[in-house]
Motif scaffolding. Structure first.
Motif, PDB file in Angstrom:
ATOM      1  N   PRO A 109      44.229  39.677  46.762  1.00 34.66           N
ATOM      2  CA  PRO A 109      45.396  38.835  46.475  1.00 34.66           C
ATOM      3  C   PRO A 109      46.573  39.680  46.020  1.00 34.66           C
ATOM      4  O   PRO A 109      46.406  40.811  45.575  1.00 34.66           O
ATOM      5  N   GLU A 110      47.746  39.106  46.121  1.00 39.41           N
ATOM      6  CA  GLU A 110      48.971  39.792  45.706  1.00 39.41           C
ATOM      7  C   GLU A 110      49.383  39.318  44.314  1.00 39.41           C
ATOM      8  O   GLU A 110      50.270  38.495  44.165  1.00 39.41           O
ATOM      9  N   PHE A 111      48.704  39.811  43.286  1.00 43.54           N
ATOM     10  CA  PHE A 111      49.082  39.465  41.919  1.00 43.54           C
ATOM     11  C   PHE A 111      48.613  40.550  40.971  1.00 43.54           C
ATOM     12  O   PHE A 111      47.751  41.346  41.303  1.00 43.54           O
ATOM     13  N   ALA A 112      49.207  40.532  39.785  1.00 40.97           N
ATOM     14  CA  ALA A 112      48.829  41.522  38.780  1.00 40.97           C
ATOM     15  C   ALA A 112      47.483  41.126  38.187  1.00 40.97           C
ATOM     16  O   ALA A 112      47.206  39.956  37.988  1.00 40.97           O
ATOM     17  N   SER A 113      46.652  42.109  37.927  1.00 42.14           N
ATOM     18  CA  SER A 113      45.345  41.840  37.325  1.00 42.14           C
ATOM     19  C   SER A 113      44.911  43.052  36.531  1.00 42.14           C
ATOM     20  O   SER A 113      45.547  44.099  36.574  1.00 42.14           O
ATOM     21  N   ALA A 114      43.796  42.921  35.832  1.00 41.94           N
ATOM     22  CA  ALA A 114      43.251  44.044  35.061  1.00 41.94           C
ATOM     23  C   ALA A 114      42.922  45.204  35.994  1.00 41.94           C
ATOM     24  O   ALA A 114      43.099  46.361  35.648  1.00 41.94           O
ATOM     25  N   LEU A 115      42.439  44.881  37.173  1.00 36.44           N
ATOM     26  CA  LEU A 115      42.153  45.891  38.188  1.00 36.44           C
ATOM     27  C   LEU A 115      43.278  45.803  39.194  1.00 36.44           C
ATOM     28  O   LEU A 115      43.403  44.819  39.907  1.00 36.44           O
ATOM     29  N   GLU A 116      44.132  46.803  39.217  1.00 31.86           N
ATOM     30  CA  GLU A 116      45.252  46.771  40.145  1.00 31.86           C
ATOM     31  C   GLU A 116      44.764  46.530  41.564  1.00 31.86           C
ATOM     32  O   GLU A 116      43.764  47.076  41.988  1.00 31.86           O
ATOM     33  N   THR A 117      45.503  45.701  42.291  1.00 32.60           N
ATOM     34  CA  THR A 117      45.062  45.334  43.638  1.00 32.60           C
ATOM     35  C   THR A 117      45.014  46.533  44.580  1.00 32.60           C
ATOM     36  O   THR A 117      44.304  46.476  45.571  1.00 32.60           O
ATOM     37  N   LYS A 118      45.686  47.625  44.265  1.00 36.84           N
ATOM     38  CA  LYS A 118      45.611  48.800  45.144  1.00 36.84           C
ATOM     39  C   LYS A 118      44.209  49.424  45.133  1.00 36.84           C
ATOM     40  O   LYS A 118      43.872  50.195  46.013  1.00 36.84           O
ATOM     41  N   PHE A 119      43.391  49.073  44.140  1.00 40.24           N
ATOM     42  CA  PHE A 119      42.026  49.579  44.079  1.00 40.24           C
ATOM     43  C   PHE A 119      41.000  48.546  44.554  1.00 40.24           C
ATOM     44  O   PHE A 119      39.811  48.780  44.479  1.00 40.24           O
ATOM     45  N   ILE A 120      41.488  47.389  45.017  1.00 39.25           N
ATOM     46  CA  ILE A 120      40.592  46.361  45.535  1.00 39.25           C
ATOM     47  C   ILE A 120      40.557  46.460  47.053  1.00 39.25           C
ATOM     48  O   ILE A 120      41.583  46.374  47.714  1.00 39.25           O
ATOM     49  N   LYS A 121      39.364  46.647  47.587  1.00 41.40           N
ATOM     50  CA  LYS A 121      39.170  46.706  49.031  1.00 41.40           C
ATOM     51  C   LYS A 121      39.237  45.310  49.626  1.00 41.40           C
ATOM     52  O   LYS A 121      39.715  45.109  50.735  1.00 41.40           O
ATOM     53  N   GLY A 122      38.734  44.337  48.884  1.00 44.24           N
ATOM     54  CA  GLY A 122      38.759  42.961  49.350  1.00 44.24           C
ATOM     55  C   GLY A 122      37.892  42.072  48.483  1.00 44.24           C
ATOM     56  O   GLY A 122      37.327  42.512  47.486  1.00 44.24           O
ATOM     57  N   LEU A 123      37.802  40.808  48.890  1.00 50.45           N
ATOM     58  CA  LEU A 123      37.000  39.814  48.190  1.00 50.45           C
ATOM     59  C   LEU A 123      36.012  39.215  49.179  1.00 50.45           C
ATOM     60  O   LEU A 123      36.329  39.034  50.348  1.00 50.45           O
ATOM     61  N   ALA A 124      34.830  38.902  48.694  1.00 49.49           N
ATOM     62  CA  ALA A 124      33.815  38.285  49.537  1.00 49.49           C
ATOM     63  C   ALA A 124      33.020  37.305  48.680  1.00 49.49           C
ATOM     64  O   ALA A 124      33.050  37.362  47.451  1.00 49.49           O
ATOM     65  N   THR A 125      32.299  36.418  49.341  1.00 51.18           N
ATOM     66  CA  THR A 125      31.459  35.461  48.635  1.00 51.18           C
ATOM     67  C   THR A 125      30.005  35.805  48.887  1.00 51.18           C
ATOM     68  O   THR A 125      29.602  36.065  50.024  1.00 51.18           O
ATOM     69  N   HIS A 126      29.215  35.831  47.799  1.00 50.85           N
ATOM     70  CA  HIS A 126      27.787  36.099  47.897  1.00 50.85           C
ATOM     71  C   HIS A 126      27.072  35.187  46.908  1.00 50.85           C
ATOM     72  O   HIS A 126      27.419  35.174  45.721  1.00 50.85           O
ATOM     73  N   ASN A 127      26.098  34.414  47.384  1.00 53.05           N
ATOM     74  CA  ASN A 127      25.367  33.456  46.533  1.00 53.05           C
ATOM     75  C   ASN A 127      26.321  32.561  45.744  1.00 53.05           C
ATOM     76  O   ASN A 127      26.157  32.345  44.547  1.00 53.05           O
ATOM     77  N   ASP A 128      27.351  32.074  46.409  1.00 55.51           N
ATOM     78  CA  ASP A 128      28.362  31.181  45.827  1.00 55.51           C
ATOM     79  C   ASP A 128      29.175  31.831  44.705  1.00 55.51           C
ATOM     80  O   ASP A 128      29.800  31.142  43.905  1.00 55.51           O
ATOM     81  N   LEU A 129      29.166  33.150  44.634  1.00 53.99           N
ATOM     82  CA  LEU A 129      29.953  33.873  43.637  1.00 53.99           C
ATOM     83  C   LEU A 129      31.026  34.698  44.333  1.00 53.99           C
ATOM     84  O   LEU A 129      30.784  35.270  45.403  1.00 53.99           O
ATOM     85  N   MET A 130      32.194  34.770  43.722  1.00 56.80           N
ATOM     86  CA  MET A 130      33.254  35.613  44.252  1.00 56.80           C
ATOM     87  C   MET A 130      32.972  37.057  43.841  1.00 56.80           C
ATOM     88  O   MET A 130      32.746  37.350  42.674  1.00 56.80           O
ATOM     89  N   LEU A 131      32.969  37.935  44.811  1.00 53.97           N
ATOM     90  CA  LEU A 131      32.658  39.346  44.612  1.00 53.97           C
ATOM     91  C   LEU A 131      33.917  40.163  44.860  1.00 53.97           C
ATOM     92  O   LEU A 131      34.538  40.040  45.916  1.00 53.97           O
TER      93      LEU A 131
END
Length: 161
Positions: A109-131
């Motif tokens: 996502p394009e927002f500020a967070s504790a983990l800067e988005t430049k270090f996030i490869k992406g988001l996925a769902t596993h066992n109904d949890l956001m990973l």
């Protein structure tokens, strides 16, 4: 044509669920006391001797500014091999190894967070949890981590002028 697949080691930091590329993982060890080094950022807990190799240990909970940093019997150190350099990361617990196809991973996502988005490869769902899939290579090699920027390609100083 089949979709490209990647495996991720998943782990917990508090109530948050993260994943890193399994190809960066060398081994998983129980958390042991580390030797503190003065004047390091608080998230660098110190160093550990791993079979004769001294490696830096990064507490990911402190790095991500998560509350209630505590160590318990499930706390582990994931030993990573990134660009032929060894580093350990402290996490609350390891969960599983998960296989994702490229199309199952959403862009960060394009927002500020504790983990800067430049270090996030992406988001996925596993066992109904956001990973949250972390680009651990980019994070560990970043100048703000101050882990590897003082390591020379010429460790013996043989090419010093």
């Amino acid at each position: 044509m089949s979709a490209q697949k990647s495996e991720y080691l998943t782990f917990w930091l508090g109530k948050e669920y993260y994943g890193i590329d399994i190809l960066t993982v060398q081994e998983i060890r129980t958390y042991d006391q580390v030797t503190a080094i003065v004047n390091m950022p608080d998230y660098i807990k110190g160093v550990m001797n791993l079979r004769g190799v001294v490696i830096p240990i990064v507490d990911m909970r402190l790095k991500f500014n998560l509350p209630d940093v505590s160590y318990h019997e499930m706390t582990v150190v994931i030993i990573l091999n990134i660009d032929s350099r060894i580093v350990g990361i402290v996490v609350d617990s390891v969960a599983d190894v998960v296989l994702f196809e490229t199309n199952e991973i959403q862009p960060p996502p394009e927002f500020a967070s504790a983990l800067e988005t430049k270090f996030i490869k992406g988001l996925a769902t596993h066992n109904d949890l956001m990973l949250v899939l972390i680009n651990i290579q980019k994070l560990m090699n970043s100048s703000e981590m101050a882990l590897f920027d003082q390591i020379s390609d010429d460790p013996a100083g043989q090419n010093a002028q």
